[in-house]
Design a protein around this motif. Structure first.
Motif, PDB file in Angstrom:
ATOM      1  N   THR A 110       0.802  -1.096  -0.010  1.00  0.00           N
ATOM      2  CA  THR A 110       0.028  -0.135  -0.063  1.00  0.00           C
ATOM      3  C   THR A 110       1.273   1.423   0.409  1.00  0.00           C
ATOM      4  O   THR A 110       2.306   1.068  -0.048  1.00  0.00           O
ATOM      5  CB  THR A 110      -0.796  -0.395   1.064  1.00  0.00           C
ATOM      6  OG1 THR A 110      -1.688   0.957   0.886  1.00  0.00           O
ATOM      7  CG2 THR A 110      -0.325   0.026   2.593  1.00  0.00           C
ATOM      8  N   CYS A 111       0.054   2.109  -0.032  1.00  0.00           N
ATOM      9  CA  CYS A 111       1.520   3.427   0.099  1.00  0.00           C
ATOM     10  C   CYS A 111       0.187   4.567   0.662  1.00  0.00           C
ATOM     11  O   CYS A 111      -1.018   4.858   0.238  1.00  0.00           O
ATOM     12  CB  CYS A 111       1.153   4.295  -1.661  1.00  0.00           C
ATOM     13  SG  CYS A 111       1.790   6.039  -1.935  1.00  0.00           S
ATOM     14  N   VAL A 112       0.955   5.505   1.638  1.00  0.00           N
ATOM     15  CA  VAL A 112       0.139   6.281   2.292  1.00  0.00           C
ATOM     16  C   VAL A 112       1.562   7.553   2.173  1.00  0.00           C
ATOM     17  O   VAL A 112       2.418   7.543   1.769  1.00  0.00           O
ATOM     18  CB  VAL A 112       0.326   5.955   3.637  1.00  0.00           C
ATOM     19  CG1 VAL A 112      -0.282   4.995   4.010  1.00  0.00           C
ATOM     20  CG2 VAL A 112       1.412   5.522   4.511  1.00  0.00           C
ATOM     21  N   GLN A 113       0.520   8.868   2.497  1.00  0.00           N
ATOM     22  CA  GLN A 113       1.655   9.881   2.680  1.00  0.00           C
ATOM     23  C   GLN A 113       1.196  10.364   4.490  1.00  0.00           C
ATOM     24  O   GLN A 113       0.564  10.229   4.689  1.00  0.00           O
ATOM     25  CB  GLN A 113       1.459  10.782   1.683  1.00  0.00           C
ATOM     26  CG  GLN A 113       1.219  10.637  -0.289  1.00  0.00           C
ATOM     27  CD  GLN A 113       0.352  11.387  -0.885  1.00  0.00           C
ATOM     28  OE1 GLN A 113      -0.587  12.260  -0.625  1.00  0.00           O
ATOM     29  NE2 GLN A 113       0.825  11.602  -2.555  1.00  0.00           N
ATOM     30  N   ILE A 114       2.622  10.697   4.219  1.00  0.00           N
ATOM     31  CA  ILE A 114       2.856  11.334   5.935  1.00  0.00           C
ATOM     32  C   ILE A 114       3.844  12.819   5.034  1.00  0.00           C
ATOM     33  O   ILE A 114       4.571  12.680   4.447  1.00  0.00           O
ATOM     34  CB  ILE A 114       3.195  10.203   6.719  1.00  0.00           C
ATOM     35  CG1 ILE A 114       4.667  10.232   6.578  1.00  0.00           C
ATOM     36  CG2 ILE A 114       2.332   9.207   7.077  1.00  0.00           C
ATOM     37  CD1 ILE A 114       5.545   9.239   7.568  1.00  0.00           C
ATOM     38  N   PRO A 115       3.630  13.186   6.108  1.00  0.00           N
ATOM     39  CA  PRO A 115       4.705  14.921   6.466  1.00  0.00           C
ATOM     40  C   PRO A 115       5.641  14.145   6.458  1.00  0.00           C
ATOM     41  O   PRO A 115       6.239  12.992   7.283  1.00  0.00           O
ATOM     42  CB  PRO A 115       3.997  15.864   7.292  1.00  0.00           C
ATOM     43  CG  PRO A 115       3.166  15.432   8.197  1.00  0.00           C
ATOM     44  CD  PRO A 115       2.293  13.631   7.560  1.00  0.00           C
ATOM     45  N   GLU A 116       7.024  14.763   5.289  1.00  0.00           N
ATOM     46  CA  GLU A 116       7.938  14.622   5.407  1.00  0.00           C
ATOM     47  C   GLU A 116       8.454  14.344   6.951  1.00  0.00           C
ATOM     48  O   GLU A 116       9.928  13.859   7.608  1.00  0.00           O
ATOM     49  CB  GLU A 116       8.715  14.724   4.565  1.00  0.00           C
ATOM     50  CG  GLU A 116      10.247  14.786   4.609  1.00  0.00           C
ATOM     51  CD  GLU A 116      10.982  16.028   3.283  1.00  0.00           C
ATOM     52  OE1 GLU A 116      12.061  15.094   2.546  1.00  0.00           O
ATOM     53  OE2 GLU A 116      10.540  17.185   3.517  1.00  0.00           O
ATOM     54  N   ARG A 164       7.812  11.130   9.428  1.00  0.00           N
ATOM     55  CA  ARG A 164       8.611  10.421   8.656  1.00  0.00           C
ATOM     56  C   ARG A 164      10.036  10.776   8.894  1.00  0.00           C
ATOM     57  O   ARG A 164      10.622   9.130   9.545  1.00  0.00           O
ATOM     58  CB  ARG A 164       8.679  10.238   6.966  1.00  0.00           C
ATOM     59  CG  ARG A 164       9.374   9.170   6.767  1.00  0.00           C
ATOM     60  CD  ARG A 164      10.044   9.308   4.952  1.00  0.00           C
ATOM     61  NE  ARG A 164      10.494  10.383   4.594  1.00  0.00           N
ATOM     62  CZ  ARG A 164      11.122  10.659   3.765  1.00  0.00           C
ATOM     63  NH1 ARG A 164      10.706  10.298   2.536  1.00  0.00           N
ATOM     64  NH2 ARG A 164      12.509  11.872   3.417  1.00  0.00           N
ATOM     65  N   LEU A 166      -5.570  16.793   5.043  1.00  0.00           N
ATOM     66  CA  LEU A 166      -4.393  17.489   4.428  1.00  0.00           C
ATOM     67  C   LEU A 166      -4.063  18.878   4.889  1.00  0.00           C
ATOM     68  O   LEU A 166      -4.486  19.211   4.372  1.00  0.00           O
ATOM     69  CB  LEU A 166      -3.658  16.449   3.588  1.00  0.00           C
ATOM     70  CG  LEU A 166      -4.304  15.218   3.787  1.00  0.00           C
ATOM     71  CD1 LEU A 166      -3.877  14.068   2.281  1.00  0.00           C
ATOM     72  CD2 LEU A 166      -3.776  14.667   4.985  1.00  0.00           C
ATOM     73  N   ALA A 212       1.523  21.144   0.831  1.00  0.00           N
ATOM     74  CA  ALA A 212       3.005  21.675   0.551  1.00  0.00           C
ATOM     75  C   ALA A 212       3.308  22.640   1.551  1.00  0.00           C
ATOM     76  O   ALA A 212       4.243  22.446   1.779  1.00  0.00           O
ATOM     77  CB  ALA A 212       3.096  21.514  -0.162  1.00  0.00           C
ATOM     78  N   ARG A 270       3.668  21.089   4.952  1.00  0.00           N
ATOM     79  CA  ARG A 270       3.981  20.958   5.374  1.00  0.00           C
ATOM     80  C   ARG A 270       5.471  21.146   5.434  1.00  0.00           C
ATOM     81  O   ARG A 270       6.770  20.813   6.334  1.00  0.00           O
ATOM     82  CB  ARG A 270       3.752  19.544   4.073  1.00  0.00           C
ATOM     83  CG  ARG A 270       3.027  19.190   4.775  1.00  0.00           C
ATOM     84  CD  ARG A 270       2.850  17.339   4.324  1.00  0.00           C
ATOM     85  NE  ARG A 270       3.273  17.862   2.034  1.00  0.00           N
ATOM     86  CZ  ARG A 270       2.502  17.702   1.745  1.00  0.00           C
ATOM     87  NH1 ARG A 270       1.398  18.116   1.578  1.00  0.00           N
ATOM     88  NH2 ARG A 270       2.820  17.989   0.363  1.00  0.00           N
TER      89      ARG A 270
END
Length: 73
Positions: free
Chosen positions: A14-20, A23, A64, A67, A70
């Protein structure tokens, strides 16, 4: 896509997006994202918080960050 199996368990890619920044902090602290997500999902399901299964949170999910947000701009 090929099947991923470990110890008799079939895993889904799966692919998820989290703030860099989140991470990066997780990496610095040696926190594994896959295991953390798995644990969080299992905990949430045990509490009955999954939508459609005695959901108590009926609010729309938070939006969310953009950019720029973030990046801290």
């Amino acid at each position: 896509m090929s099947e991923i199996r470990r110890k008799g368990i079939i895993y889904a890619q799966t692919c998820v997006q989290i703030p860099e920044t989140l991470r990066n902090k997780a990496r610095e602290q040696g926190i594994g994202l896959s295991s953390t997500l798995t644990e969080a999902l299992e905990k949430k399901m045990k509490k009955g918080n999954a939508r459609g299964q005695n959901a108590t949170n009926t609010e729309a999910p938070a939006s969310l960050p953009t950019a720029d947000e973030r990046r801290g701009i």
